[in-house]
Design a protein around this motif. Structure first.
Motif, PDB file in Angstrom:
ATOM      1  N   PRO A  29      67.745 -24.380 -17.498  1.00 11.86           N
ATOM      2  CA  PRO A  29      69.558 -24.833 -18.050  1.00 11.86           C
ATOM      3  C   PRO A  29      70.028 -23.666 -18.271  1.00 11.86           C
ATOM      4  N   GLU A  30      71.149 -23.690 -18.215  1.00 15.36           N
ATOM      5  CA  GLU A  30      72.143 -22.588 -19.080  1.00 15.36           C
ATOM      6  C   GLU A  30      72.425 -21.395 -17.888  1.00 15.36           C
ATOM      7  N   ALA A  31      71.814 -21.283 -16.955  1.00 15.24           N
ATOM      8  CA  ALA A  31      71.611 -20.411 -15.872  1.00 15.24           C
ATOM      9  C   ALA A  31      73.126 -20.922 -14.793  1.00 15.24           C
ATOM     10  N   ASP A  32      73.714 -19.923 -14.745  1.00 17.60           N
ATOM     11  CA  ASP A  32      74.704 -19.969 -13.968  1.00 17.60           C
ATOM     12  C   ASP A  32      74.303 -20.072 -12.214  1.00 17.60           C
ATOM     13  N   LEU A 161      64.756 -29.059 -16.153  1.00 15.77           N
ATOM     14  CA  LEU A 161      65.071 -29.239 -17.174  1.00 15.77           C
ATOM     15  C   LEU A 161      63.298 -29.076 -18.254  1.00 15.77           C
ATOM     16  N   ALA A 186      68.553 -16.276 -22.830  1.00 17.34           N
ATOM     17  CA  ALA A 186      69.878 -16.161 -23.804  1.00 17.34           C
ATOM     18  C   ALA A 186      69.541 -16.514 -24.806  1.00 17.34           C
ATOM     19  N   GLY A 187      70.303 -15.866 -25.708  1.00 18.29           N
ATOM     20  CA  GLY A 187      70.281 -15.946 -27.305  1.00 18.29           C
ATOM     21  C   GLY A 187      70.605 -16.654 -28.171  1.00 18.29           C
ATOM     22  N   VAL A 188      71.375 -16.557 -28.100  1.00 17.97           N
ATOM     23  CA  VAL A 188      72.805 -17.043 -29.253  1.00 17.97           C
ATOM     24  C   VAL A 188      73.384 -17.504 -28.457  1.00 17.97           C
ATOM     25  N   VAL A 189      73.966 -16.291 -27.313  1.00 18.37           N
ATOM     26  CA  VAL A 189      74.365 -17.072 -25.530  1.00 18.37           C
ATOM     27  C   VAL A 189      74.240 -16.647 -24.862  1.00 18.37           C
ATOM     28  N   SER A 190      74.384 -17.273 -23.714  1.00 16.41           N
ATOM     29  CA  SER A 190      73.705 -16.699 -22.749  1.00 16.41           C
ATOM     30  C   SER A 190      74.631 -15.703 -22.073  1.00 16.41           C
TER      31      SER A 190
END
Lengths: 388, 236
Positions: A29-32, A161, A186-190
């Motif tokens: 998740p969240e990885a571009d 996931l 990722a912290g608050v944002v990736s």
């Protein structure tokens, strides 16, 4: 051989992916990370290979448009090389074959037919819906025994996931030749992405994670920090300036009338497809308190000694300890000023600096740009290829 | 700790707002206006942002609805998973991103992450910095559509990842689910990821809602309606 189109990655894989391999890009998740598969698809069609794209989540037009806007690859020019199975095909198959085993058989037949008729070299598969229908192993096994005369390379993209452990258990059932996981820090944002070569069946590479940046849809692996340290006046600033395309140094005239670094040197360069930042520390003892901050999270350490000043080796050892702290990072020892007369041997340097037998020791002159760049190339190899 | 308000007097009076980090399921039968309830609870107060993930309504329609109710353009971000199937060339902007279909969870995850990153980045550049990370109301309309396309197990994991992020950043998450289309197991699996539920039922004269679970309390059934702009009016 199929290139991934990402120079640093192709370099690590020693040229690219052998024909007939099975490749898995596992995106967390969240990885571009979608550009990896797209980049591979693009290099395949550019080199004239025939590709089947299975993308159940989208329509062909939307897919090509996404690739064009996000990755700036205009695949529509290669229309005759690309066969497509998209959302509408998936819906048709599912509608006509409500029974799961028949649905599976229909998929098998369709894939085999296309592979044969279109003489497909590469298949690009988005596993999302297929793994919902047939479970992961079942979806991947749709591509067993394709009945093609030539080897077919198959690259899968899977949205993982459930994290690393799940992946390991999936892979124990369904082996791949190459597994690359894409994750995000990722912290608050990736704030950064990194890839890990999880499995490479044809090379003895250690599993290692490397950050990358996505710019204009292209993947540029990067090494955010290599630290150059060593005693005062050993040539660190000259080294950093000579390797960089744009270097900078915070220094002032010392008491002897020569400049001495008072804060840091910073340089930036590209080597082996990696974007690299290089930080040089000051060498004087009075700056020791800031050295750990400069060295924090470094991916590699270049320890520089003046080969004509054996009396400074204890100071070099002291700096090495400060820079390494408690972390384990690859180290290269650079014996600088080798153009001057010297008598220090490699063994003497190793012993004095307490470095491991496999740590390279190079004799160079930091005034020679080429030698400096060779050191960085070797550092990249240390970071990416070797156990440490 | 930041406290979000429902923005609906009857609910704020009874519950004193929503605790930050809460994930709330809006469990409603068809035609009860579940998406309107979700949007109403997502209206950003001052210095808040709303991020919507829509599988059912087009971004342009959502934008109009929020504008009518006084939301500023910059406070609203939408990820739209339907428009692109008809208009494959629709371009992404800072505040509107388009996904080809609800199947594409990978794309949704990446675009959501970029959206959040963009909002946080902007809030840092704001000359009047507020709370960090900036308060965000995140709304998914609807889980029902996602569940039509993807397996329950996959959706459970997906919502789990999102709800954990919401919780960690002290945002709030709102998710609509049609309670008549799915069996009790599906509903209870999704409920596991939630801190509270807004339940909706058909009452004698109008639809009624109650809030269950937030802070261990339960409101009585409250009749509700929408004003001409679509603003939620709850009696009680």
């Amino acid at each position: 051989m199929i290139y991934t189109g990402i120079d640093a990655l192709d370099g690590l894989l020693e040229g690219g992916i052998p024909d007939g391999s099975r490749v898995l890009f596992s995106i967390e998740p969240e990885a571009d990370g979608q550009h990896f598969l797209i980049s591979m698809l693009h290099t395949a069609v550019v080199s004239g290979k025939k590709v089947l794209v299975i993308a159940p989540f989208t329509s062909k037009d939307a897919y090509l448009n996404d690739v064009a806007t996000q990755s700036h690859y205009h695949l529509d020019c290669y229309d005759e090389l690309i066969s497509f199975l998209d959302q509408s095909d998936v819906e048709a198959i599912t509608r006509e074959n409500p029974d799961q085993s028949r649905c599976r058989a229909a998929w098998r037949d369709l894939i085999r037919t296309i592979v044969k008729e279109a003489e497909i070299d590469v298949i690009v598969v988005y596993l999302d819906l297929l793994s919902d229908y047939f479970e992961f192993a079942g979806a991947v096994s749709l591509f067993d025994d394709l009945g093609s005369e030539k080897p077919v390379t198959i690259a899968f993209e899977y949205f993982n996931l459930c994290g690393e452990e799940m992946l390991t258990s999936i892979l124990s059932e369904t082996p791949f030749d190459l597994v690359i996981t894409l994750q995000s820090g990722a912290g608050v944002v990736s704030f950064f992405n990194y890839f890990t070569l999880h499995t490479v069946s044809w090379l003895p590479l250690p599993a290692r994670s490397l950050p990358y940046i996505v710019t204009e849809g292209h993947i540029v692996p990067y090494i955010p920090k290599i630290v150059v340290t060593g005693p005062s006046n050993s040539g660190k600033t000259t080294f950093v300036k000579n390797i960089s395309e744009s270097g900078m140094s915070v220094d002032r005239l010392g008491v002897l009338g020569t400049p001495t670094t008072v804060a840091l040197d910073i340089g930036h360069m590209a080597s082996k497809g990696f974007d690299i930042n290089i930080y040089g520390t000051p060498g004087q003892e009075r700056f020791d308190p800031i050295v750990p901050q400069l060295a924090r999270n470094a991916m590699g350490v270049i320890l520089m000694v003046d080969v004509s000043r054996p009396d400074l080796l204890p100071r070099a050892l002291q700096l090495k300890k400060i820079v390494e702290g408690n972390s384990v990072v690859p180290v290269i020892v650079v014996a600088n000023k080798a153009d001057l007369p010297y008598s220090l041997t490699k063994e003497e340097i190793r012993t004095a600096l307490h470095v491991r037998p496999d740590t390279p020791v190079y004799y160079i002159s930091a005034t020679d740009r080429r030698q400096c760049r060779d050191i960085i190339d070797s550092m990249v190899d240390q970071i990416t290829r070797f156990e440490y | 700790m930041y406290s979000y308000q429902f923005g609906i007097p009857a609910l704020d009076d009874q519950l004193g707002g929503l605790t930050s980090g809460a994930n709330v399921l809006i469990l409603a039968p068809p035609l009860s206006g579940a998406e309107r309830i979700a949007y109403n609870l997502s209206f950003p107060s001052e210095s808040e942002y709303s991020v919507l993930l829509s599988t059912d309504e087009r971004a342009s329609e959502i934008l109009n609805f929020f504008k009518l109710n006084g939301t500023e353009r910059r406070s609203l971000a939408i990820i739209d998973a339907i428009t692109k199937s008809d208009l494959p060339n629709v371009p992404d902007t800072d505040r509107m991103k388009f996904i080809a279909s609800p199947v594409d969870l990978t794309g949704i995850s990446i675009k959501m992450s970029k959206m959040f990153a963009g909002i946080i980045d902007e809030s840092l550049k704001n000359p009047k910095p507020g709370i960090f990370p900036p308060p965000i109301r995140f709304c998914v309309n609807s889980l029902s559509t996602f569940l039509m396309y993807r397996k329950l197990e996959v959706m459970y994991q997906f919502v789990h990842v999102i709800s954990a992020k919401i919780k960690k950043n002290e945002w709030i998450g709102l998710y609509t689910l049609n309670n008549e289309s799915f069996d009790a197991r599906t509903v209870s699996v999704i409920k596991q990821l939630m801190n509270g539920v807004v339940e909706v039922r058909e009452g004698a004269e109008s639809f009624e809602l109650r809030v269950v679970g937030l802070g261990g309390r339960m409101t009585p059934w409250l009749p509700y309606s929408f004003d001409p702009n679509g603003k939620l009016v709850v009696e009680g």
